[in-house]
Enzyme design. Structure first.
Site, mmCIF file in Angstrom:
data_model
loop_
_atom_site.group_PDB
_atom_site.id
_atom_site.type_symbol
_atom_site.label_atom_id
_atom_site.label_comp_id
_atom_site.label_asym_id
_atom_site.label_seq_id
_atom_site.Cartn_x
_atom_site.Cartn_y
_atom_site.Cartn_z
ATOM 1 N N THR A 125 -6.467 -6.279 -6.324
ATOM 2 C CA THR A 125 -5.146 -6.073 -5.738
ATOM 3 C C THR A 125 -4.400 -4.936 -6.438
ATOM 4 O OG1 THR A 125 -2.958 -7.100 -5.550
ATOM 5 C CG2 THR A 125 -4.373 -7.955 -7.275
ATOM 6 N N ASP A 126 -3.494 -4.295 -5.704
ATOM 7 C CA ASP A 126 -2.647 -3.261 -6.324
ATOM 8 C C ASP A 126 -1.678 -3.876 -7.337
ATOM 9 O OD1 ASP A 126 -0.901 -4.528 -4.568
ATOM 10 O OD2 ASP A 126 -0.274 -2.705 -3.518
ATOM 11 N N GLU A 127 -1.527 -5.214 -7.276
ATOM 12 C CA GLU A 127 -0.565 -5.861 -8.187
ATOM 13 C C GLU A 127 -0.999 -5.759 -9.648
ATOM 14 O OE1 GLU A 127 1.074 -9.606 -6.779
ATOM 15 O OE2 GLU A 127 0.586 -9.076 -4.722
ATOM 16 N N TYR A 152 -0.583 -14.419 -11.614
ATOM 17 C CA TYR A 152 -1.603 -14.066 -10.616
ATOM 18 C C TYR A 152 -2.193 -12.691 -10.908
ATOM 19 C CZ TYR A 152 -3.342 -11.871 -6.332
ATOM 20 O OH TYR A 152 -4.102 -11.147 -5.431
ATOM 21 N N LYS A 156 -5.973 -11.427 -12.076
ATOM 22 C CA LYS A 156 -6.787 -10.473 -11.314
ATOM 23 C C LYS A 156 -7.154 -9.273 -12.198
ATOM 24 C CE LYS A 156 -7.903 -10.547 -7.532
ATOM 25 N NZ LYS A 156 -9.096 -11.154 -6.866
ATOM 26 N N ASN A 181 -0.618 -5.280 0.238
ATOM 27 C CA ASN A 181 -0.420 -6.562 0.939
ATOM 28 C C ASN A 181 -1.064 -6.544 2.310
ATOM 29 O OD1 ASN A 181 1.701 -6.531 -1.170
ATOM 30 N ND2 ASN A 181 2.313 -8.439 -0.190
ATOM 31 N N ASP A 274 15.976 -15.400 -6.348
ATOM 32 C CA ASP A 274 14.876 -14.443 -6.458
ATOM 33 C C ASP A 274 13.680 -15.055 -7.179
ATOM 34 O OD1 ASP A 274 13.604 -12.086 -6.034
ATOM 35 O OD2 ASP A 274 14.950 -10.849 -7.258
ATOM 36 N N ARG A 275 12.495 -14.513 -6.882
ATOM 37 C CA ARG A 275 11.264 -14.902 -7.584
ATOM 38 C C ARG A 275 11.362 -14.441 -9.036
ATOM 39 N NH1 ARG A 275 5.927 -12.340 -5.038
ATOM 40 N NH2 ARG A 275 5.835 -14.241 -3.814
HETATM 41 P P1 NAD Z 1 -6.794 -16.824 0.281
HETATM 42 O O1 NAD Z 1 -5.994 -17.627 -0.705
HETATM 43 O O2 NAD Z 1 -6.401 -16.845 1.719
HETATM 44 O O3 NAD Z 1 -8.326 -17.281 0.219
HETATM 45 C C1 NAD Z 1 -8.978 -17.576 -0.981
HETATM 46 C C2 NAD Z 1 -10.253 -18.346 -0.646
HETATM 47 O O4 NAD Z 1 -10.943 -18.603 -1.889
HETATM 48 C C3 NAD Z 1 -9.985 -19.697 0.019
HETATM 49 O O5 NAD Z 1 -10.843 -19.865 1.131
HETATM 50 C C4 NAD Z 1 -10.330 -20.703 -1.073
HETATM 51 O O6 NAD Z 1 -10.833 -21.937 -0.569
HETATM 52 C C5 NAD Z 1 -11.379 -19.950 -1.874
HETATM 53 N N1 NAD Z 1 -11.468 -20.442 -3.267
HETATM 54 C C6 NAD Z 1 -10.454 -20.666 -4.123
HETATM 55 N N2 NAD Z 1 -10.928 -21.161 -5.286
HETATM 56 C C7 NAD Z 1 -12.281 -21.212 -5.151
HETATM 57 C C8 NAD Z 1 -13.339 -21.634 -6.010
HETATM 58 N N3 NAD Z 1 -13.092 -22.104 -7.240
HETATM 59 N N4 NAD Z 1 -14.606 -21.546 -5.561
HETATM 60 C C9 NAD Z 1 -14.875 -21.088 -4.309
HETATM 61 N N5 NAD Z 1 -13.914 -20.700 -3.448
HETATM 62 C C10 NAD Z 1 -12.637 -20.765 -3.868
HETATM 63 O O7 NAD Z 1 -6.804 -15.354 -0.303
HETATM 64 P P2 NAD Z 1 -6.802 -13.960 0.482
HETATM 65 O O8 NAD Z 1 -5.398 -13.591 0.788
HETATM 66 O O9 NAD Z 1 -7.801 -13.990 1.550
HETATM 67 O O10 NAD Z 1 -7.293 -12.995 -0.679
HETATM 68 C C11 NAD Z 1 -8.681 -12.750 -0.893
HETATM 69 C C12 NAD Z 1 -8.848 -11.845 -2.097
HETATM 70 O O11 NAD Z 1 -8.142 -10.634 -1.873
HETATM 71 C C13 NAD Z 1 -8.308 -12.440 -3.396
HETATM 72 O O12 NAD Z 1 -9.203 -12.136 -4.430
HETATM 73 C C14 NAD Z 1 -6.977 -11.752 -3.588
HETATM 74 O O13 NAD Z 1 -6.672 -11.631 -4.952
HETATM 75 C C15 NAD Z 1 -7.243 -10.397 -2.953
HETATM 76 N N6 NAD Z 1 -6.036 -9.744 -2.394
HETATM 77 C C16 NAD Z 1 -5.283 -10.335 -1.433
HETATM 78 C C17 NAD Z 1 -4.174 -9.660 -0.913
HETATM 79 C C18 NAD Z 1 -3.346 -10.235 0.192
HETATM 80 O O14 NAD Z 1 -2.411 -9.564 0.665
HETATM 81 N N7 NAD Z 1 -3.607 -11.429 0.698
HETATM 82 C C19 NAD Z 1 -3.837 -8.407 -1.380
HETATM 83 C C20 NAD Z 1 -4.612 -7.840 -2.369
HETATM 84 C C21 NAD Z 1 -5.726 -8.508 -2.849
HETATM 85 P P1 TYD Z 2 3.980 -12.575 -0.579
HETATM 86 O O1 TYD Z 2 3.599 -12.678 0.857
HETATM 87 O O2 TYD Z 2 4.033 -13.833 -1.390
HETATM 88 O O3 TYD Z 2 3.030 -11.479 -1.262
HETATM 89 P P2 TYD Z 2 3.110 -10.794 -2.750
HETATM 90 O O4 TYD Z 2 3.998 -11.590 -3.602
HETATM 91 O O5 TYD Z 2 1.690 -10.874 -3.181
HETATM 92 O O6 TYD Z 2 3.582 -9.405 -2.529
HETATM 93 O O7 TYD Z 2 5.412 -11.905 -0.638
HETATM 94 C C1 TYD Z 2 5.668 -10.626 -0.099
HETATM 95 C C2 TYD Z 2 7.083 -10.263 -0.460
HETATM 96 O O8 TYD Z 2 7.966 -11.150 0.230
HETATM 97 C C3 TYD Z 2 7.405 -10.423 -1.936
HETATM 98 O O9 TYD Z 2 8.274 -9.362 -2.329
HETATM 99 C C4 TYD Z 2 8.122 -11.749 -2.022
HETATM 100 C C5 TYD Z 2 8.820 -11.844 -0.683
HETATM 101 N N1 TYD Z 2 8.995 -13.214 -0.154
HETATM 102 C C6 TYD Z 2 10.264 -13.632 0.282
HETATM 103 O O10 TYD Z 2 11.252 -12.890 0.224
HETATM 104 N N2 TYD Z 2 10.380 -14.899 0.783
HETATM 105 C C7 TYD Z 2 9.325 -15.755 0.860
HETATM 106 O O11 TYD Z 2 9.496 -16.910 1.310
HETATM 107 C C8 TYD Z 2 8.032 -15.302 0.437
HETATM 108 C C9 TYD Z 2 6.823 -16.193 0.510
HETATM 109 C C10 TYD Z 2 7.922 -14.012 -0.061
#
Ligand code: NAD
Ligand code: TYD
Length: 338
Positions: A125-127, A152, A156, A181, A274-275
């Protein structure tokens, strides 16, 4: 060709599994997932009987099971998505993030280095780069120092460093991708965009953290899948690739766009506390990936319209998730491999 996808029941991994099963009928796609709260197999109903798809329920932190699985199957590629992924959950319970994201990745790496793997793709992730200020000319590049701010992103970043170390120390062929995201179909309804869509459709208040001015760079999940497919086939060994770019929006803009598209009122917005440690801004410079041949197909406008329509057309899916009934399906169909 045998491809192991970890976390293929989640949001991005799930889209990737479907993308690969459809695009490459000659590849065998193995989806390994523990099915935590974020894992959902109903999304794969239309592919579960296809000959090139197989589901394996397993925990990536279960060393014995993972090592023996890698000994049995001849995986050529591993695409590692499995993780705990929600920043808010990491603030209340960091321990599971260290276990899954750090220890789990190390187990997968150990299993991968023991076989003759062609490539390990680590989806990050870019985070991990921390946050940018609001100067619109600044971007994360692959050279930006890692400075994660949340439990988190720290977990990562730790996993990224392990992947790098296994490449340097043991010669594991790998790429790391760091995306912005994601949004799109099958996004778990606790993240901002699906949360907003589902709550607005139910005429419920949408919680916006702080003043809503934090900025995220939005990437449609299908463009992300295409990026990983490209890196898998063409990525230079050992290279990091940033994925995303130039779709920056404040959270308030995102929420208002959705409210407007659904014909509802901004009165649904509720500003809440805020978070903790809330990162101000993320923004990606994707030049390296573009040079490899990647080009996104969605703008934020076309992507959010497609996504809203998908949530309107697939109410059953997210209503099931919200009510928690979806777990019954998994328990009937599968059990943990001992
Ligand atoms: P998600 O939470 O939707 O899915 C995660 C999956 O991993 C789930 O199906 C869960 O059951 C599985 N999992 C969790 N723990 C496990 C374990 N111990 N063994 C096997 N499986 C397990 O996540 P996502 O949003 O699809 O993200 C996928 C990847 O992309 C992650 O590594 C996340 O860090 C990265 N990522 C996500 C975003 C985003 O915007 N969602 C952005 C940047 C990077
Ligand atoms: P999120 O979808 O949790 O992704 P990330 O924290 O990985 O960027 O949140 C996206 C943005 O939205 C983040 O700046 C937090 C904000 N946010 C809210 O303002 N309200 C909410 O209920 C949630 C879940 C997120």
């Amino acid at each position: 060709m045998n491809i192991l996808v970890t976390g293929g029941a989640g949001f991005i991994g799930g889209n990737f599994v479907q993308f690969m099963v459809d695009k490459y009928p000659n590849y065998n796609i193995y989806n390994l997932d523990l099915l935590t709260y974020a894992g959902d197999l109903t999304k794969h109903k239309h592919i579960e009987n296809k000959g090139n798809y197989q589901f394996i329920r397993a925990d990536i932190t279960d060393r014995e099971t993972i090592i023996s699985l890698f000994e049995q199957k001849q995986f050529d590629y591993v695409v590692h998505f499995a993780a705990e992924s929600h920043v808010d959950r990491s603030i209340t319970d960091p321990g599971i993030f260290v276990k899954t994201n750090v220890v789990g990745t190390q187990v997968i790496l150990d299993a991968s280095k023991a076989i003759n793997l062609t490539k390990f793709i680590h989806v990050s992730t870019d985070e991990v780069y921390g946050e940018l200020d609001f100067d619109p000319t600044t971007f994360f590049t692959e050279e930006t120092p890692l400075q994660p701010n949340s439990p988190y992103s720290a977990s990562k970043a730790s996993s990224d460093l392990l992947v790098r170390a296994y490449h340097e120390t043991y010669g594991l062929p790998m790429n790391i991708t760091r995306c912005s995201n994601n949004y799109g179909p099958y996004h778990f309804p606790e993240k901002l965009i699906p949360l907003t869509i589902s709550r607005v459709l139910n005429n419920e208040k949408v919680p916006v953290y702080g003043d809503g001015k934090n900025i995220r760079d939005w990437l449609h999940v299908i463009d992300h899948c295409a990026a990983i497919d490209l890196v898998l086939h063409k990525g230079l060994n050992g290279e990091v690739y940033n994925v995303g770019g130039h779709n920056e929006r404040t959270n308030l803009e995102v929420v208002k766009t959705i409210i407007q598209a659904l014909g509802k009122s901004d009165n649904l917005i509720e500003f809440v506390k805020d978070r903790l440690g809330h990162d101000k801004r993320y923004a990606i410079d994707p030049t390296r990936l573009e040079k490899l041949g990647w080009k996104p197909t969605y703008t934020f406008e076309t992507g959010i319209a497609q996504t809203i329509q998908w949530y309107l057309d697939n109410k059953e899916w997210w209503e099931q998730i919200i009510s928690g009934e979806y777990q019954n399906y998994f328990e009937k169909q599968y059990s943990i491999e001992e």
